[in-house]
Design an enzyme around this catalytic site. Structure first.
Site, PDB file in Angstrom:
ATOM      1  N   GLY A 184     -15.022   3.818   3.984  1.00 11.08           N
ATOM      2  CA  GLY A 184     -13.599   4.075   3.755  1.00 11.08           C
ATOM      3  C   GLY A 184     -13.078   3.627   2.404  1.00 11.08           C
ATOM      4  N   GLN A 185     -13.981   3.180   1.513  1.00 14.08           N
ATOM      5  CA  GLN A 185     -13.478   2.778   0.196  1.00 14.08           C
ATOM      6  C   GLN A 185     -13.146   4.028  -0.621  1.00 14.08           C
ATOM      7  OE1 GLN A 185     -16.084   0.323  -2.281  1.00 14.08           O
ATOM      8  NE2 GLN A 185     -14.365  -0.245  -3.621  1.00 14.08           N
ATOM      9  N   SER A 186     -11.910   4.120  -1.065  1.00 13.15           N
ATOM     10  CA  SER A 186     -11.495   5.281  -1.861  1.00 13.15           C
ATOM     11  C   SER A 186     -11.120   4.890  -3.287  1.00 13.15           C
ATOM     12  CB  SER A 186     -10.319   5.997  -1.185  1.00 13.15           C
ATOM     13  OG  SER A 186      -9.221   5.119  -1.049  1.00 13.15           O
ATOM     14  N   ASP A 222       0.846  -1.185   0.000  1.00 11.31           N
ATOM     15  CA  ASP A 222       0.000   0.000   0.000  1.00 11.31           C
ATOM     16  C   ASP A 222       0.888   1.244   0.000  1.00 11.31           C
ATOM     17  OD1 ASP A 222      -3.212   0.575   0.993  1.00 11.31           O
ATOM     18  OD2 ASP A 222      -1.782   2.225   1.112  1.00 11.31           O
ATOM     19  N   HIS A 233     -10.716  -4.761  -3.451  1.00 11.75           N
ATOM     20  CA  HIS A 233      -9.388  -5.109  -2.935  1.00 11.75           C
ATOM     21  C   HIS A 233      -9.498  -5.425  -1.454  1.00 11.75           C
ATOM     22  CE1 HIS A 233     -10.005  -0.765  -2.500  1.00 11.75           C
ATOM     23  NE2 HIS A 233      -9.281  -0.850  -1.391  1.00 11.75           N
ATOM     24  N   HIS A 258      -7.273  -5.370   2.174  1.00 11.77           N
ATOM     25  CA  HIS A 258      -6.082  -4.893   2.874  1.00 11.77           C
ATOM     26  C   HIS A 258      -5.586  -6.022   3.770  1.00 11.77           C
ATOM     27  CE1 HIS A 258      -6.845  -0.478   2.181  1.00 11.77           C
ATOM     28  NE2 HIS A 258      -8.068  -0.940   1.993  1.00 11.77           N
ATOM     29  N   ASN A 262     -13.236  -2.727   2.269  1.00 14.57           N
ATOM     30  CA  ASN A 262     -14.193  -1.637   2.469  1.00 14.57           C
ATOM     31  C   ASN A 262     -15.175  -1.558   1.293  1.00 14.57           C
ATOM     32  OD1 ASN A 262     -12.822  -0.821   4.843  1.00 14.57           O
ATOM     33  ND2 ASN A 262     -11.323   0.296   3.609  1.00 14.57           N
TER      34      ASN A 262
HETATM   35  P1  DGP Z   1      -9.628   1.827   0.266  1.00 19.64           P
HETATM   36  O1  DGP Z   1      -9.601   3.111   1.029  1.00 19.64           O
HETATM   37  O2  DGP Z   1     -10.140   0.622   1.056  1.00 19.64           O
HETATM   38  O3  DGP Z   1     -10.331   1.991  -1.064  1.00 19.64           O
HETATM   39  O4  DGP Z   1      -8.100   1.500  -0.027  1.00 19.64           O
HETATM   40  C1  DGP Z   1      -7.384   2.063  -1.070  1.00 19.64           C
HETATM   41  C2  DGP Z   1      -5.933   1.936  -0.717  1.00 19.64           C
HETATM   42  O5  DGP Z   1      -5.183   2.063  -1.883  1.00 19.64           O
HETATM   43  C3  DGP Z   1      -5.420   3.005   0.247  1.00 19.64           C
HETATM   44  O6  DGP Z   1      -4.923   2.371   1.432  1.00 19.64           O
HETATM   45  C4  DGP Z   1      -4.316   3.704  -0.499  1.00 19.64           C
HETATM   46  C5  DGP Z   1      -3.997   2.742  -1.610  1.00 19.64           C
HETATM   47  N1  DGP Z   1      -3.597   3.373  -2.858  1.00 19.64           N
HETATM   48  C6  DGP Z   1      -4.237   4.360  -3.526  1.00 19.64           C
HETATM   49  N2  DGP Z   1      -3.582   4.673  -4.643  1.00 19.64           N
HETATM   50  C7  DGP Z   1      -2.508   3.835  -4.691  1.00 19.64           C
HETATM   51  C8  DGP Z   1      -1.447   3.672  -5.627  1.00 19.64           C
HETATM   52  O7  DGP Z   1      -1.336   4.342  -6.664  1.00 19.64           O
HETATM   53  N3  DGP Z   1      -0.514   2.712  -5.338  1.00 19.64           N
HETATM   54  C9  DGP Z   1      -0.594   1.934  -4.206  1.00 19.64           C
HETATM   55  N4  DGP Z   1       0.370   1.037  -4.006  1.00 19.64           N
HETATM   56  N5  DGP Z   1      -1.582   2.068  -3.311  1.00 19.64           N
HETATM   57  C10 DGP Z   1      -2.521   3.011  -3.554  1.00 19.64           C
END
Ligand code: DGP
Length: 114
Positions: free
Chosen positions: A93-95, A30, A100, A102, A87
């Site tokens: 908290g899903q962004s 992450d 996916h 974690h 999420n």
């Molecule tokens: P969520 O908030 O559950 O949708 O998790 C998205 C996660 O993705 C967050 O912990 C940050 C990670 N993330 C976002 N953009 C990138 C990226 O470009 N590369 C990587 N490795 N992680 C990313």
């Protein structure tokens, strides 16, 4: 999906730190780690979240969980404990809207997660 950030990572258009890859799954670090071990388990098929899943994706979710467990064991967290979370929706908290999981480990993980 054209503009999905995780699809771009899966296609290799955006760099990532890969931990595991096969035809179904990509596991990366992450970019904003919330624990000493914070990996993202990315099914290669674009599915938004579990609300978007069809029965055809059931095996994918199980495969992601089993692979996450194997990686956690390999990294020494089988006994200390680890968490795999997913999420659904911005309110949870899903962004990134590509399903996916974690994988978090290496510090005490409180419950409920907040
Ligand atoms: P969520 O908030 O559950 O949708 O998790 C998205 C996660 O993705 C967050 O912990 C940050 C990670 N993330 C976002 N953009 C990138 C990226 O470009 N590369 C990587 N490795 N992680 C990313």
């Amino acid at each position: 999906m054209e503009n999905c950030i995780f699809c771009k990572i899966i296609r290799g258009e955006i760099p990532s730190r890969k931990v595991f890859e096969d035809d179904r799954l990509l596991v990366i670090e992450d970019v904003s780690p919330q624990a000493p071990l914070h990996l993202l388990l990315l099914p290669k098929k674009h599915v938004v979240n579990c609300l978007d899943m069809t029965p055809g994706e059931d095996a994918l979710a199980g495969y992601a969980l089993r692979t996450g467990g194997a990686i956690a064991r390999e990294k020494g967290y089988a006994d200390t404990g680890f968490r795999i979370v997913q999420n659904n929706g911005a309110g949870a908290g899903q962004s990134v809207f590509h399903i996916h999981f974690h994988l978090l480990a290496g510090r005490p993980l409180a419950w409920p997660p907040g």
